[in-house]
Write an enzyme that holds these catalytic residues in place. Sequence first.
Site, PDB file in Angstrom:
ATOM      1  N   SER A   7       0.823  -1.218   0.000  1.00 21.23           N
ATOM      2  CA  SER A   7       0.000   0.000   0.000  1.00 21.23           C
ATOM      3  C   SER A   7       0.859   1.272   0.000  1.00 21.23           C
ATOM      4  CB  SER A   7      -0.982   0.003   1.175  1.00 21.23           C
ATOM      5  OG  SER A   7      -0.335   0.157   2.395  1.00 21.23           O
ATOM      6  N   ASN A   8       2.007   1.247   0.661  1.00 20.19           N
ATOM      7  CA  ASN A   8       2.896   2.428   0.611  1.00 20.19           C
ATOM      8  C   ASN A   8       3.479   2.598  -0.788  1.00 20.19           C
ATOM      9  OD1 ASN A   8       3.299   3.897   3.274  1.00 20.19           O
ATOM     10  ND2 ASN A   8       3.363   1.750   3.922  1.00 20.19           N
ATOM     11  N   MET A  60      10.724  -6.886   3.761  1.00 22.25           N
ATOM     12  CA  MET A  60      10.917  -7.563   5.047  1.00 22.25           C
ATOM     13  C   MET A  60      12.308  -8.175   5.224  1.00 22.25           C
ATOM     14  SD  MET A  60       8.171  -6.786   6.461  1.00 22.25           S
ATOM     15  CE  MET A  60       8.175  -7.786   7.957  1.00 22.25           C
ATOM     16  N   ARG A  61      13.296  -7.614   4.547  1.00 26.61           N
ATOM     17  CA  ARG A  61      14.658  -8.136   4.722  1.00 26.61           C
ATOM     18  C   ARG A  61      15.612  -7.027   5.125  1.00 26.61           C
ATOM     19  NH1 ARG A  61      15.295 -13.122   3.183  1.00 26.61           N
ATOM     20  NH2 ARG A  61      13.729 -13.950   1.779  1.00 26.61           N
ATOM     21  N   GLU A  92       0.991   6.859   7.221  1.00 25.46           N
ATOM     22  CA  GLU A  92       2.206   6.436   6.509  1.00 25.46           C
ATOM     23  C   GLU A  92       2.159   6.872   5.050  1.00 25.46           C
ATOM     24  OE1 GLU A  92       3.614   2.366   6.863  1.00 25.46           O
ATOM     25  OE2 GLU A  92       2.602   2.162   8.775  1.00 25.46           O
ATOM     26  N   HIS A 120       8.657   3.120   8.702  1.00 23.83           N
ATOM     27  CA  HIS A 120       8.516   2.215   9.848  1.00 23.83           C
ATOM     28  C   HIS A 120       7.322   2.687  10.692  1.00 23.83           C
ATOM     29  CE1 HIS A 120       9.881  -0.556  12.925  1.00 23.83           C
ATOM     30  NE2 HIS A 120       9.579   0.392  13.805  1.00 23.83           N
ATOM     31  N   ASP A 147      16.384  -0.134  11.307  1.00 21.74           N
ATOM     32  CA  ASP A 147      15.490   0.981  11.669  1.00 21.74           C
ATOM     33  C   ASP A 147      16.245   2.100  12.387  1.00 21.74           C
ATOM     34  OD1 ASP A 147      13.369  -0.541  10.624  1.00 21.74           O
ATOM     35  OD2 ASP A 147      12.986  -1.514  12.545  1.00 21.74           O
ATOM     36  N   ASP A 154      20.667   2.942   7.094  1.00 24.26           N
ATOM     37  CA  ASP A 154      22.098   2.660   7.243  1.00 24.26           C
ATOM     38  C   ASP A 154      22.248   1.173   7.560  1.00 24.26           C
ATOM     39  OD1 ASP A 154      21.479   2.393   9.906  1.00 24.26           O
ATOM     40  OD2 ASP A 154      22.441   4.251  10.546  1.00 24.26           O
TER      41      ASP A 154
END
Length: 206
Positions: free
Chosen positions: A12-13, A89-90, A173, A108, A144, A140
């Site tokens: 969705s983002n 998700m990695r 978001e 996030h 997060d 970085d």
Amino acid sequence: MKIGILISGRGSNMAALVDAVKGGEIPASEIAVVISDKAGAVGIGLARERGVETLVIERNARPRAEHDAEIVAELKQRGVELVCLAGYMRLLSAEFVQAFADRILNIHPSLLPSFAGLSVQQQAIDHGVKYSGCTVHFVDEELDHGPIVLQEVVEVNDDDTAETLSTRILAKEHKAYVEAVRRVVSGKYVLDGRRYVITDGLSIRR
Ligand code: GRF
């Protein structure tokens, strides 16, 4: 500026960013490619419906560095200058982060540095915080962790569940990510250590 978006799921983002670029809300930009590390990601369909090139690059049993190197190569081949993680998700390898130093953004669903990692809406509820929200930050090599571009605040209600809180945060978001990408694409900022500071000149790292 050519943008590449990495997803793993719902997307969705990603869809909010694609729509904002196509609608002119993020000027001087183009979504070059959407890459998913999951073949079944719902977001792939959303990207295709929007006419964006999609690639599925699964990790399978490969080492992280090898998987990342393939993704980096596809991004570079398309001239991507800004990478947006949108529910990807990695954890990125150091090589990936260095290949796009200060050119990777993530969103996030908490007010970092509170509640990094997973299941963060439940973490916020369990901790009893009265406000949570979302954070758009540069990526970085730590999870997060990079410089924060912007945050949006959401009140936590006494009767919130992880689902109800997630829904309200997600709505913020979509707006926050569009605004953060618009600001980064404009180049009117400097990164001063871990501080993102708005300027009216072109971006540099102090
Ligand atoms: C969002 O809550 C984002 O903040 C987190 O993963 C979720 C992805 O949702 N990193 P979507 O795939 O963009 O719908």
